[in-house]
Design an enzyme around this catalytic site. Structure first.
Site, short mmCIF file in Angstrom:
data_model
loop_
_atom_site.label_atom_id
_atom_site.label_comp_id
_atom_site.label_asym_id
_atom_site.label_seq_id
_atom_site.Cartn_x
_atom_site.Cartn_y
_atom_site.Cartn_z
N ASP A 65 0.75 -1.27 -0.06
CA ASP A 65 -0.39 0.48 -0.13
C ASP A 65 0.69 0.98 0.13
OD1 ASP A 65 0.87 -0.25 2.39
OD2 ASP A 65 -0.70 0.06 3.36
N HIS A 66 1.87 1.41 0.44
CA HIS A 66 2.92 2.03 0.67
C HIS A 66 3.64 2.71 -0.76
CE1 HIS A 66 2.63 1.70 4.82
NE2 HIS A 66 3.03 2.80 5.03
N ASP A 120 3.79 -1.71 11.47
CA ASP A 120 3.22 0.00 11.38
C ASP A 120 2.08 0.53 12.01
OD1 ASP A 120 2.66 1.35 7.93
OD2 ASP A 120 1.47 2.26 10.43
N SER A 542 6.20 7.00 13.51
CA SER A 542 7.08 5.87 12.43
C SER A 542 8.00 4.60 13.27
CB SER A 542 7.14 5.56 11.05
OG SER A 542 7.86 4.60 10.48
N ARG A 544 9.20 2.61 11.58
CA ARG A 544 10.17 2.31 10.50
C ARG A 544 11.67 1.77 11.66
NH1 ARG A 544 9.53 8.15 7.68
NH2 ARG A 544 7.60 7.39 7.70
C1 MIC Z 1 3.92 6.27 8.14
O1 MIC Z 1 2.91 6.76 8.51
O2 MIC Z 1 5.16 6.75 9.02
C2 MIC Z 1 4.37 4.91 8.03
C3 MIC Z 1 5.00 4.99 6.30
O3 MIC Z 1 3.26 4.11 7.98
C4 MIC Z 1 4.84 4.06 8.56
C5 MIC Z 1 5.43 2.57 8.23
C6 MIC Z 1 6.66 2.50 7.62
O4 MIC Z 1 7.73 3.27 7.73
O5 MIC Z 1 6.43 2.90 6.68
C7 MIC Z 1 4.35 3.75 10.65
O6 MIC Z 1 3.42 4.45 10.28
O7 MIC Z 1 4.67 2.88 10.97
FE1 SF4 Z 2 -0.06 4.67 5.24
FE2 SF4 Z 2 0.99 5.46 7.42
FE3 SF4 Z 2 -0.37 7.42 6.12
FE4 SF4 Z 2 -1.53 5.63 7.13
S1 SF4 Z 2 -0.46 6.75 8.64
S2 SF4 Z 2 -1.61 6.57 5.50
S3 SF4 Z 2 -0.18 3.73 7.07
S4 SF4 Z 2 1.15 5.62 5.44
#
Ligand code: MIC
Ligand code: SF4
Length: 649
Positions: A65-66, A120, A542, A544
């Site tokens: 999805d990302h 996530d 996040s 990550r």
């Molecule tokens: C976000 O909303 O910052 C993300 C991208 O979904 C991250 C995960 C990521 O960095 O891949 C999250 O919320 O954990």
């Molecule tokens: Fe995607 Fe993170 Fe944004 Fe949710 S908050 S839509 S999981 S990038």
């Protein structure tokens, strides 16, 4: 089951070790896991490195999805790897186009009373359906897939009592914005938010999921709602009525703290730049010009959200100075909008319809122009996350967003002169799971597809006996993992650590000066150990784990801060970086970049609950002692000593 809150009941039901003692370490069995592509590739590479033949959970789902822009081969290379490794290891694969992990998981898999661990930070979306849903780093999710219990601190429980009912134009988003204005994004580590009170029954599951989703911004372990008649109706409408169980807190329970929110007194709210807790009423912002509106993300792109937007836009036109982009949260939502004609209403009004996925929320397109206001229904507005330096991003409900799109400026939607459309609850959602690929019963013969951009998790040496450190960077309060490890145009590098490591702390690189990566490499090449100095709430946001892996790759051995957020601290430990805390906050001020930090006999000094003696040597040669502490358990210590989790599996 013993009396308790919903959280206590679910934890007790899943305890692998420990007991109901607030603040003490416990471990819980994980029923379900989810990953998304931006964290998933590393998580599955780790699963392979740990030689796990097949996942041991009840259900594991890998979502894409990302990373869907496919500018260059990297994204699709990731998808092919993810699809093949899922088939090999017994994981369901939700293909690109099926939707955002949290939205799809809520629709198709979430179930009350279950535990869910997701790589996530917005995994607590599942709390909307009464599940204990926790965000973690990829490696912790990998361990859960391998059947290991998840370790956490038995949380303090903040009871949020909801009374009354939302009035027209006030939305679920306003509940969580209100809570963020009260609790802020820091200082909530080790807590869970549990909603109760008669107001709960007035909220649908997607509304509850908006609240638990953005609860992640509080820094709490998770948020959750009870499972009641509304939960049953939602599951039945998704064709999963048999998975419903009732879950309520007992009448005599005591929360560690109770906060009351009167739903009928809420006002339309907005989180102003650049923090989700910088909350004002929309009335205060009235008249502020808006250049862009985006409706979507895992916070606010359910069918009810987009149906509301479509109903308001029907027969109207988006303001000529505004671009309106809409990204439905899932294919189910998009299909419903298209079948009932609402998609046509959105298009006719001038909306730009985007693919179902994270899209602009993670800086994949739609960056706003310089010096303009962007209004988004998302959950994060950290500086620069939109892809525009100096961005001015406001976070609001779909109600506020659609009125801003029509008027070209912030308007309290109650003053807009438009009747509030009532969207009836959906009795039967269209079920089409043909983009969810079920793994074969035996995956041993599956060939895992590894295109050239799929790297390997980097290796790390055990923790050295002595730290011969140098401060590579000193940063301030509330440094998010977006600051540490930018996403946006760099997101496609998630499977390639050497390339991604080059942009660590990119936002702090001054033109013409060496980057963090160059400075860290110079320290490493001089045979020294890199150290990062942070202040309060380091590592927010996040999950990550790249915010730990890439610094580790660059030779960072310790992060010293006033406070380090839960998921990031766990990621640092998992990759062999010591998360240390100042005992005297004033010591933070005395340290500068390039100072030397010496920790003699570091391995021997590292013991549960024991402070740590270090020494700072300034450029001129003057020295002063530094006393540090840590919250590591014996298990954590063993991992850090080994140089990370992968060295111990
Ligand atoms: C976000 O909303 O910052 C993300 C991208 O979904 C991250 C995960 C990521 O960095 O891949 C999250 O919320 O954990
Ligand atoms: Fe995607 Fe993170 Fe944004 Fe949710 S908050 S839509 S999981 S990038």
């Amino acid at each position: 089951m013993a009396n308790g809150t919903v959280v206590q009941k679910i934890i007790d039901n899943h305890l692998a070790y420990g007991s109901r003692k607030t603040g003490e370490p416990v471990a819980i069995k994980i029923d379900q896991t989810l990953t998304q592509d931006a964290t998933g590739t590393m998580a599955y590479l780790e699963l392979e490195a740990m030689k796990v033949p097949r996942v041991k959970t009840e259900l594991s789902v890998s979502y894409v999805d990302h990373n869907m822009m496919q500018n260059g081969p990297e994204n699709r290379n990731d998808h092919l790897y993810l699809q093949s490794v899922a088939a090999a290891k017994g994981i369901r694969f939700s293909a690109p186009g099926n939707g955002i992990c949290h939205q799809v998981h809520l629709e198709r898999f979430g179930a009350p009373g279950k535990t869910l661990l997701g790589s996530d930070s917005h995994t607590p979306t599942g709390g909307g359906i009464g599940m204990l849903a926790i965000g973690a780093g990829g490696l912790d999710v990998t361990l859960a897939m391998a059947g290991r219990p998840f370790r956490l601190t038995y949380p303090k429980i903040i009871g949020v009592k909801l009374t009354g009912r939302l009035v027209p134009w006030c939305a679920a988003k306003d509940i969580v914005l209100k809570l963020l204005s009260m609790l802020s994004t820091k200082g909530n580590v080790g807590r869970v938010v549990e909603y109760f009170g008669e107001g709960v029954g007035t909220l649908s599951v997607p509304q509850r999921a908006t609240v638990t989703n953005m609860g992640a911004e509080l820094g709490v372990t998770t948020s959750l709602f009870p499972s009641d008649e509304k939960t049953r109706q939602f599951l039945a409408a998704q064709g999963r009525g048999a998975q419903w169980v009732e879950l309520q807190a007992d009448a005599d329970v005591e929360y560690d703290r109770v906060i009351e929110i009167e739903l009928d007194k809420l006002q339309p709210l907005a989180a102003c730049p650049s923090s989700p807790d910088n909350v004002k009423t929309v009335a205060e912002l009235a008249g502020k010009k808006v250049g862009q509106v985006i409706i979507g993300s895992c916070t606010n792109s359910s069918f009810a959200d987009l149906a509301l937007v479509a109903a308001v836009l029907k027969g109207r036109r988006v303001h000529p100075d505004v671009t309106l982009a809409i990204a439905p949260g899932s294919r189910q939502v998009l299909e419903m909008l298209s079948r009932n004609g609402m998609l046509a209403d959105l298009i006719a009004a001038g909306a730009r319809i985007m693919e179902t996925g994270c899209g602009p929320c993670i800086g994949q397109g739609q960056s706003p122009a310089d010096d303009t206001v962007t209004v988004r229904t998302f959950n994060r507005n950290f500086a620069g996350r939109t892809g525009t330096k100096g961005d001015r991003a406001y976070l609001v409900s779909p109600e506020v967003a659609v009125i801003a799109a029509l008027n070209g400026e912030f308007t309290d939607p109650r003053q807009a002169g438009i009747d509030y459309p009532v969207i009836p609850a959906v009795e039967k959602f269209p079920i089409n799971d043909n983009l969810i690929i079920i793994p074969p019963g035996d995956g041993s013969g599956i060939e895992i597809i590894r295109k050239p951009t799929i790297g390997k998790p980097p290796e790390n040496a055990p923790l050295p006996d002595n730290l011969d450190g140098e401060v590579v960077i000193k940063v301030g309060d509330k440094i998010t993992t977006d600051h540490i490890m930018p996403a946006g145009i760099h997101l496609k590098l998630r499977s390639n650590i050497p390339a991604y490591a080059e942009v660590v702390f990119e936002c702090f690189t001054e033109p013409g000066k060496p980057s963090f990566a160059e400075r860290a490499a110079a320290v490493r090449d001089a045979g020294k150990h890199g150290v990062i100095i942070g202040r309060d709430s380091y590592g927010q946001g996040s999950s990550r784990e790249h915010a730990a892996i890439c610094p580790m790759y660059l030779g960072i051995k310790a992060v010293i801060a006033l406070a380090i957020e839960r998921i990031h601290a766990a990621n640092l430990i998992n990759f062999g970086i010591l998360p240390l805390l100042f005992i005297k906050p004033a010591d933070y001020d005395k340290i500068e970049e390039k100072d030397a930090i010496i920790i003699s006999r570091m391995r021997d000094q590292l013991a549960v609950g024991k402070p740590f003696k270090a020494e700072i040597i300034k450029a001129g040669g003057s020295r002063f002692p530094l006393l540090l502490k840590h919250n590591l358990t014996q298990g954590d210590i063993d991992i850090v000593l080994a140089g990370g989790r992968l060295n111990r599996s």
